[in-house]
Motif scaffolding. Sequence first.
Motif, PDB file in Angstrom:
ATOM      1  N   TYR A   1       0.889  -0.865  -0.334  1.00 24.98           N
ATOM      2  CA  TYR A   1       0.040  -0.682   0.248  1.00 24.98           C
ATOM      3  C   TYR A   1       1.205   1.199   0.042  1.00 24.98           C
ATOM      4  O   TYR A   1       2.192   1.027   0.614  1.00 24.98           O
ATOM      5  N   ASP A   2       0.350   2.329  -0.445  1.00 27.72           N
ATOM      6  CA  ASP A   2       1.260   2.987  -0.481  1.00 27.72           C
ATOM      7  C   ASP A   2       0.716   4.441   0.238  1.00 27.72           C
ATOM      8  O   ASP A   2      -0.413   3.747   1.148  1.00 27.72           O
ATOM      9  N   ARG A   3       0.764   5.750   0.652  1.00 28.80           N
ATOM     10  CA  ARG A   3       0.484   6.816   1.988  1.00 28.80           C
ATOM     11  C   ARG A   3      -0.901   6.827   2.026  1.00 28.80           C
ATOM     12  O   ARG A   3      -1.612   6.351   2.686  1.00 28.80           O
ATOM     13  N   LEU A   4      -1.960   6.654   1.201  1.00 32.78           N
ATOM     14  CA  LEU A   4      -3.465   7.096   0.632  1.00 32.78           C
ATOM     15  C   LEU A   4      -3.588   5.580  -0.124  1.00 32.78           C
ATOM     16  O   LEU A   4      -5.489   5.815   0.424  1.00 32.78           O
ATOM     17  N   THR A   5      -3.816   4.836   0.526  1.00 34.53           N
ATOM     18  CA  THR A   5      -4.508   3.717   0.444  1.00 34.53           C
ATOM     19  C   THR A   5      -5.183   3.442   1.199  1.00 34.53           C
ATOM     20  O   THR A   5      -6.996   3.512   0.878  1.00 34.53           O
ATOM     21  N   LEU A   6      -4.588   3.216   2.629  1.00 30.55           N
ATOM     22  CA  LEU A   6      -6.287   2.772   3.650  1.00 30.55           C
ATOM     23  C   LEU A   6      -7.180   4.390   3.896  1.00 30.55           C
ATOM     24  O   LEU A   6      -8.095   3.953   3.682  1.00 30.55           O
ATOM     25  N   ASP A   7      -6.288   4.969   3.578  1.00 29.66           N
ATOM     26  CA  ASP A   7      -7.014   6.620   3.964  1.00 29.66           C
ATOM     27  C   ASP A   7      -7.839   6.387   2.851  1.00 29.66           C
ATOM     28  O   ASP A   7      -8.986   6.918   3.510  1.00 29.66           O
ATOM     29  N   LYS A   8      -7.878   6.526   1.678  1.00 26.39           N
ATOM     30  CA  LYS A   8      -9.086   6.068   0.614  1.00 26.39           C
ATOM     31  C   LYS A   8     -10.245   4.440   1.079  1.00 26.39           C
ATOM     32  O   LYS A   8     -11.407   4.982   0.712  1.00 26.39           O
ATOM     33  N   GLU A   9      -9.672   3.564   1.437  1.00 19.85           N
ATOM     34  CA  GLU A   9     -10.656   2.628   2.334  1.00 19.85           C
ATOM     35  C   GLU A   9     -11.335   3.199   3.175  1.00 19.85           C
ATOM     36  O   GLU A   9     -13.039   3.548   3.515  1.00 19.85           O
ATOM     37  N   TYR A  10     -11.094   3.586   4.121  1.00 19.17           N
ATOM     38  CA  TYR A  10     -11.484   3.968   5.289  1.00 19.17           C
ATOM     39  C   TYR A  10     -12.701   5.220   4.840  1.00 19.17           C
ATOM     40  O   TYR A  10     -13.731   4.857   5.067  1.00 19.17           O
ATOM     41  N   LYS A  11     -12.261   5.898   4.146  1.00 20.30           N
ATOM     42  CA  LYS A  11     -13.348   6.854   3.916  1.00 20.30           C
ATOM     43  C   LYS A  11     -14.211   6.593   2.713  1.00 20.30           C
ATOM     44  O   LYS A  11     -15.721   6.962   3.002  1.00 20.30           O
ATOM     45  N   ARG A  12     -14.393   5.246   2.031  1.00 22.15           N
ATOM     46  CA  ARG A  12     -15.362   5.051   0.791  1.00 22.15           C
ATOM     47  C   ARG A  12     -16.641   4.196   2.277  1.00 22.15           C
ATOM     48  O   ARG A  12     -17.412   4.452   1.654  1.00 22.15           O
ATOM     49  N   ASP A  13     -16.118   3.592   3.225  1.00 25.01           N
ATOM     50  CA  ASP A  13     -16.571   3.036   4.318  1.00 25.01           C
ATOM     51  C   ASP A  13     -17.099   3.726   4.798  1.00 25.01           C
ATOM     52  O   ASP A  13     -18.854   2.970   5.447  1.00 25.01           O
ATOM     53  N   LEU A  14     -17.242   5.116   5.128  1.00 25.00           N
ATOM     54  CA  LEU A  14     -17.257   6.096   6.240  1.00 25.00           C
ATOM     55  C   LEU A  14     -18.701   6.489   5.515  1.00 25.00           C
ATOM     56  O   LEU A  14     -19.600   6.106   5.543  1.00 25.00           O
ATOM     57  N   ALA A  15     -18.019   6.431   4.124  1.00 25.21           N
ATOM     58  CA  ALA A  15     -19.584   6.886   2.946  1.00 25.21           C
ATOM     59  C   ALA A  15     -20.635   5.952   2.550  1.00 25.21           C
ATOM     60  O   ALA A  15     -21.431   6.294   2.563  1.00 25.21           O
ATOM     61  N   LYS A  16     -20.141   4.925   2.744  1.00 31.58           N
ATOM     62  CA  LYS A  16     -20.991   3.572   2.951  1.00 31.58           C
ATOM     63  C   LYS A  16     -21.822   3.605   4.175  1.00 31.58           C
ATOM     64  O   LYS A  16     -22.924   2.820   4.207  1.00 31.58           O
ATOM     65  N   GLY A  17     -21.938   4.555   5.287  1.00 37.60           N
ATOM     66  CA  GLY A  17     -22.690   3.924   6.458  1.00 37.60           C
ATOM     67  C   GLY A  17     -21.719   2.481   7.609  1.00 37.60           C
ATOM     68  O   GLY A  17     -22.538   2.273   7.923  1.00 37.60           O
ATOM     69  N   LEU A  18     -20.873   2.069   6.633  1.00 36.77           N
ATOM     70  CA  LEU A  18     -20.136   0.978   7.519  1.00 36.77           C
ATOM     71  C   LEU A  18     -20.087   1.479   9.211  1.00 36.77           C
ATOM     72  O   LEU A  18     -19.308   0.441   9.251  1.00 36.77           O
ATOM     73  N   ASN A  19     -18.852   2.436   9.384  1.00 36.94           N
ATOM     74  CA  ASN A  19     -18.578   3.033  11.159  1.00 36.94           C
ATOM     75  C   ASN A  19     -17.656   2.285  10.816  1.00 36.94           C
ATOM     76  O   ASN A  19     -16.968   1.643  12.105  1.00 36.94           O
ATOM     77  N   PRO A  20     -16.372   1.859  10.292  1.00 36.25           N
ATOM     78  CA  PRO A  20     -15.055   1.072  10.057  1.00 36.25           C
ATOM     79  C   PRO A  20     -14.444   1.902  11.751  1.00 36.25           C
ATOM     80  O   PRO A  20     -14.707   3.488  11.869  1.00 36.25           O
ATOM     81  N   GLN A  21     -14.023   0.941  11.835  1.00 34.68           N
ATOM     82  CA  GLN A  21     -12.979   1.899  12.945  1.00 34.68           C
ATOM     83  C   GLN A  21     -11.587   2.394  12.157  1.00 34.68           C
ATOM     84  O   GLN A  21     -10.985   1.780  11.360  1.00 34.68           O
ATOM     85  N   ILE A  22     -11.200   3.797  13.426  1.00 36.22           N
ATOM     86  CA  ILE A  22     -10.104   4.248  12.662  1.00 36.22           C
ATOM     87  C   ILE A  22      -8.743   3.798  13.022  1.00 36.22           C
ATOM     88  O   ILE A  22      -8.423   3.152  13.819  1.00 36.22           O
ATOM     89  N   PRO A  23      -7.800   3.681  11.320  1.00 38.68           N
ATOM     90  CA  PRO A  23      -6.692   2.849  11.485  1.00 38.68           C
ATOM     91  C   PRO A  23      -6.099   3.306  12.519  1.00 38.68           C
ATOM     92  O   PRO A  23      -4.942   4.225  12.685  1.00 38.68           O
TER      93      PRO A  23
END
Length: 76
Positions: free
Chosen positions: A12-34
Amino acid sequence: GKQIFVLGHLEYDRLTLDKEYKRDLAKGLNPQIPVNYYEDDDPKNKPELTWRSTSNCLYSNWLNYYVYQATPYELE
């Protein structure tokens, strides 16, 4: 033979997990902060890139051993 297990995504590069986290937030999945990903564990901060040297070392060592040392010179 030896087995290597890699847990996580060192590719992963610097922003890959950031994008996945924000994507899941937008879907309303309420992911834990990495954990230990954002400075002060605050998603408003830019993600820290602390795994790059570990990633490079792991892949370099793997290539060196399994490709350059363990592979026979003359392939049959």
